[in-house]
Scaffold this motif. Structure first.
Motif, PDB file in Angstrom:
ATOM      1  N   ARG A 119       6.528  37.401 -74.511  1.00 58.55           N
ATOM      2  CA  ARG A 119       7.855  37.146 -74.065  1.00 58.55           C
ATOM      3  C   ARG A 119       8.834  36.314 -74.988  1.00 58.55           C
ATOM      4  NH1 ARG A 119       7.294  34.710 -68.312  1.00 58.55           N
ATOM      5  NH2 ARG A 119       9.493  35.024 -68.520  1.00 58.55           N
ATOM      6  N   ILE A 120       8.192  35.875 -76.168  1.00 57.55           N
ATOM      7  CA  ILE A 120       9.495  35.516 -77.347  1.00 57.55           C
ATOM      8  C   ILE A 120      10.576  36.332 -77.394  1.00 57.55           C
ATOM      9  CG2 ILE A 120       9.479  34.718 -79.755  1.00 57.55           C
ATOM     10  CD1 ILE A 120       6.672  33.537 -79.472  1.00 57.55           C
ATOM     11  N   PRO A 121      11.632  36.136 -77.227  1.00 53.18           N
ATOM     12  CA  PRO A 121      12.791  36.810 -77.384  1.00 53.18           C
ATOM     13  C   PRO A 121      12.717  37.586 -78.743  1.00 53.18           C
ATOM     14  CG  PRO A 121      13.673  34.879 -76.411  1.00 53.18           C
ATOM     15  CD  PRO A 121      12.028  34.549 -76.835  1.00 53.18           C
ATOM     16  N   LEU A 122      12.885  38.882 -78.622  1.00 54.11           N
ATOM     17  CA  LEU A 122      12.554  39.790 -79.970  1.00 54.11           C
ATOM     18  C   LEU A 122      13.558  39.455 -80.946  1.00 54.11           C
ATOM     19  CD1 LEU A 122      11.376  43.425 -78.551  1.00 54.11           C
ATOM     20  CD2 LEU A 122      10.157  41.709 -80.012  1.00 54.11           C
ATOM     21  N   PRO A 123      14.956  39.262 -80.713  1.00 55.30           N
ATOM     22  CA  PRO A 123      16.050  38.961 -81.517  1.00 55.30           C
ATOM     23  C   PRO A 123      15.619  37.806 -82.416  1.00 55.30           C
ATOM     24  CG  PRO A 123      16.962  39.601 -79.549  1.00 55.30           C
ATOM     25  CD  PRO A 123      15.679  39.273 -79.185  1.00 55.30           C
ATOM     26  N   LEU A 124      15.181  36.881 -81.628  1.00 57.62           N
ATOM     27  CA  LEU A 124      14.685  35.321 -82.337  1.00 57.62           C
ATOM     28  C   LEU A 124      13.361  35.746 -83.512  1.00 57.62           C
ATOM     29  CD1 LEU A 124      14.907  32.669 -79.772  1.00 57.62           C
ATOM     30  CD2 LEU A 124      16.472  33.683 -80.930  1.00 57.62           C
ATOM     31  N   ALA A 125      12.276  36.435 -82.819  1.00 54.93           N
ATOM     32  CA  ALA A 125      11.252  36.755 -83.599  1.00 54.93           C
ATOM     33  C   ALA A 125      11.581  37.600 -84.788  1.00 54.93           C
ATOM     34  CB  ALA A 125      10.158  37.398 -82.830  1.00 54.93           C
ATOM     35  N   ASN A 126      12.694  38.293 -84.655  1.00 58.10           N
ATOM     36  CA  ASN A 126      12.998  39.382 -85.824  1.00 58.10           C
ATOM     37  C   ASN A 126      13.793  38.585 -86.769  1.00 58.10           C
ATOM     38  OD1 ASN A 126      12.029  42.346 -85.613  1.00 58.10           O
ATOM     39  ND2 ASN A 126      13.271  42.066 -83.477  1.00 58.10           N
ATOM     40  N   ALA A 127      14.506  37.651 -86.229  1.00 64.15           N
ATOM     41  CA  ALA A 127      15.420  36.648 -87.080  1.00 64.15           C
ATOM     42  C   ALA A 127      14.523  35.696 -87.995  1.00 64.15           C
ATOM     43  CB  ALA A 127      16.554  35.850 -86.202  1.00 64.15           C
ATOM     44  N   MET A 128      13.443  35.245 -87.503  1.00 60.77           N
ATOM     45  CA  MET A 128      12.649  34.374 -88.126  1.00 60.77           C
ATOM     46  C   MET A 128      11.993  35.101 -89.139  1.00 60.77           C
ATOM     47  SD  MET A 128       9.256  32.343 -86.672  1.00 60.77           S
ATOM     48  CE  MET A 128       8.330  33.744 -86.585  1.00 60.77           C
ATOM     49  N   LEU A 129      11.396  36.429 -88.988  1.00 65.97           N
ATOM     50  CA  LEU A 129      10.770  37.286 -89.928  1.00 65.97           C
ATOM     51  C   LEU A 129      11.876  37.594 -90.923  1.00 65.97           C
ATOM     52  CD1 LEU A 129       8.695  38.777 -90.867  1.00 65.97           C
ATOM     53  CD2 LEU A 129       9.315  40.837 -89.461  1.00 65.97           C
ATOM     54  N   ALA A 130      13.175  37.975 -90.707  1.00 64.60           N
ATOM     55  CA  ALA A 130      13.879  38.349 -91.704  1.00 64.60           C
ATOM     56  C   ALA A 130      14.290  37.034 -92.640  1.00 64.60           C
ATOM     57  CB  ALA A 130      15.430  38.567 -91.044  1.00 64.60           C
ATOM     58  N   ALA A 332      14.883  45.194 -93.438  1.00 69.11           N
ATOM     59  CA  ALA A 332      15.915  45.940 -92.764  1.00 69.11           C
ATOM     60  C   ALA A 332      15.571  46.037 -91.260  1.00 69.11           C
ATOM     61  CB  ALA A 332      15.805  47.340 -93.649  1.00 69.11           C
ATOM     62  N   GLY A 333      14.501  46.171 -91.155  1.00 61.89           N
ATOM     63  CA  GLY A 333      13.798  46.481 -89.670  1.00 61.89           C
ATOM     64  C   GLY A 333      14.146  45.076 -88.977  1.00 61.89           C
ATOM     65  N   ALA A 334      13.816  43.918 -89.527  1.00 65.78           N
ATOM     66  CA  ALA A 334      13.955  42.537 -88.773  1.00 65.78           C
ATOM     67  C   ALA A 334      15.264  42.235 -88.452  1.00 65.78           C
ATOM     68  CB  ALA A 334      13.141  41.635 -89.545  1.00 65.78           C
ATOM     69  N   VAL A 335      16.417  42.587 -89.617  1.00 67.78           N
ATOM     70  CA  VAL A 335      17.678  42.431 -89.529  1.00 67.78           C
ATOM     71  C   VAL A 335      18.130  43.200 -88.416  1.00 67.78           C
ATOM     72  CG1 VAL A 335      19.999  42.387 -90.499  1.00 67.78           C
ATOM     73  CG2 VAL A 335      18.102  41.592 -91.789  1.00 67.78           C
ATOM     74  N   THR A 336      17.731  44.406 -88.339  1.00 64.89           N
ATOM     75  CA  THR A 336      18.510  45.199 -87.299  1.00 64.89           C
ATOM     76  C   THR A 336      17.921  44.854 -85.865  1.00 64.89           C
ATOM     77  OG1 THR A 336      18.247  47.188 -88.846  1.00 64.89           O
ATOM     78  CG2 THR A 336      18.387  47.712 -86.563  1.00 64.89           C
TER      79      THR A 336
END
Length: 386
Positions: A119-130, A332-336
């Motif tokens: 349930r961690i918001p995907l935008p935040l998880a992806n932004a952290m990875l990016a 690229a996937g994480a930023v998107t």
């Protein structure tokens, strides 16, 4: 089982293992070295990771009769590569690896905890990875600035091969890099080690710093590897129960951690090679691709010492360039994924910037603070709308 074996499935497993190992082993070694591992300890970690990928891949695939591929956490390796050495040295890093493995086991055993992670918001998880990947993704262009000819040859190889088959782009760049290192480095006076690595048992140290590294390592491993790995299997018609797989990878991570291994998880990219029709027209016989890829990973453990020593003798900028190219797709996937939703875009951008800045308090890495800051911004936005 022997009636189901096929050359096509074994070939797919070999391809998955070669791509998985060659595409990112430089990232792993760079990460272990960054958090204080000596060359011998890094070789031990690479060997332990290879075994921890291979053995559960064989066991899970044979047990479930499904092509379950296991990989090391490449985003986790990138996180380590962008982290500073802890005060407790590599022993503290090993403590972080153990904590992360325990969290993965808990996520598999207790469904509420696993659902909480999801349930961690995907935008935040992806932004952290990016943010974690950003610094390493700049490395190919730093290499061009420092060594124009070598850097351009590596980048051009990756670019041209990617236009033909993206799967082989990074391995081709690795081959060119090895050739350039052999031609331009005096390896005669270097001790490039023996073929077989030595297992080094590291006594872990637990501290607040170790916890600060363990939490983002756990999150990037779950969010960018384990959960997508299940999605790849589902997309190809396989429906394994996620809990036992998470628990199993956590247990193997826990067993390998004292030898310098940071984390293993379900594969995502290479899983598609084993689970797709390329492995076999009959989905019921593709599990041999998972078994064979695991067996080849076990064999690759034998060359971990030579690979680590060779990288140690090479110019760091060229190794970092290959590592950065290997991570461009993930970046690229994480930023998107981070900025795709307009509602959470500002929180995601803040998460990315804090993480990429390298901000650190009390020895806790910027990835943790980035996720915390982004979560606070998102919570305030939600409160304002209510």
């Amino acid at each position: 089982m022997l009636k189901d074996i096929s050359g096509q499935a074994v070939g797919a497993g070999l391809l998955a293992a070669v791509v998985g190992f060659a595409s990112s082993f430089a990232v792993i070694i760079a990460g272990l070295t960054a958090v204080g591992a000596s060359s011998v300890e890094a070789a031990s970690g690479l060997m332990a990771l290879s075994l921890a990928m291979g053995l559960p891949g064989i066991l899970f695939s044979a047990w479930l009769r499904q092509p379950v591929s296991i990989a090391w956490s490449t985003p986790g390796g990138a996180l380590l590569a962008t982290s500073a050495a802890l005060d407790g040295g590599f022993a503290a890093a090993v403590g972080a690896f153990i904590i992360s493995a325990v969290l993965i086991i808990i996520a598999g055993l207790f469904r509420p905890f696993g659902r909480l992670v999801q349930r961690i918001p995907l935008p935040l998880a992806n932004a952290m990875l990016a943010g974690v990947l950003f610094g390493l993704c700049l490395a190919p262009f730093r290499a061009i600035a420092e060594q124009p000819l070598n850097g351009l040859l590596i980048f051009a190889t990756w670019l041209l091969v990617a236009r033909l088959n993206r799967l082989f782009a990074v391995p081709a760049a690795v081959v060119v890099t090895v050739v350039l290192i052999v031609l331009n480095t005096d390896l005669a006076g270097q001790d490039i080690g023996s073929i077989a690595p030595v297992a080094v048992l590291v006594r872990p140290a637990f501290s607040l710093e170790a916890l600060g590294l363990a939490l983002p390592l756990f999150l990037v491993t779950m969010a960018s590897q384990n959960i997508p790995g299940i999605a790849v299997l589902n997309a190809n018609g396989y429906r394994p129960e996620p809990g036992p797989l998470f628990t199993g990878t956590g247990l193997f991570s826990l067993a390998a951690a004292p030898f310098g291994a940071h984390a293993v998880n379900l594969a995502a990219i290479t899983a598609a090679l084993c689970a797709g029709p390329e492995a076999h027209p009959d989905p019921a016989r593709r599990y041999w691709a998972g078994i064979s890829s695991g067996a080849f990973y076990v064999l690759f453990a034998l060359i971990a010492g030579a690979a680590t020593a060779f990288i140690g003798a090479a110019p760091p900028v060229l190794i970092e360039a290959v590592a950065g190219l290997a991570l461009l797709g993930a970046f690229a996937g994480a930023v998107t994924g981070a900025v795709g939703d307009a509602q959470g875009r500002e929180a995601a951008v803040i998460t990315f910037l804090v993480t990429a800045s390298g901000l650190s308090f009390y020895g806790i890495s910027g990835a943790f603070w980035g996720l915390l800051t982004g979560g606070l911004v998102m919570a305030l936005d939600h409160w304002r709308k209510v």
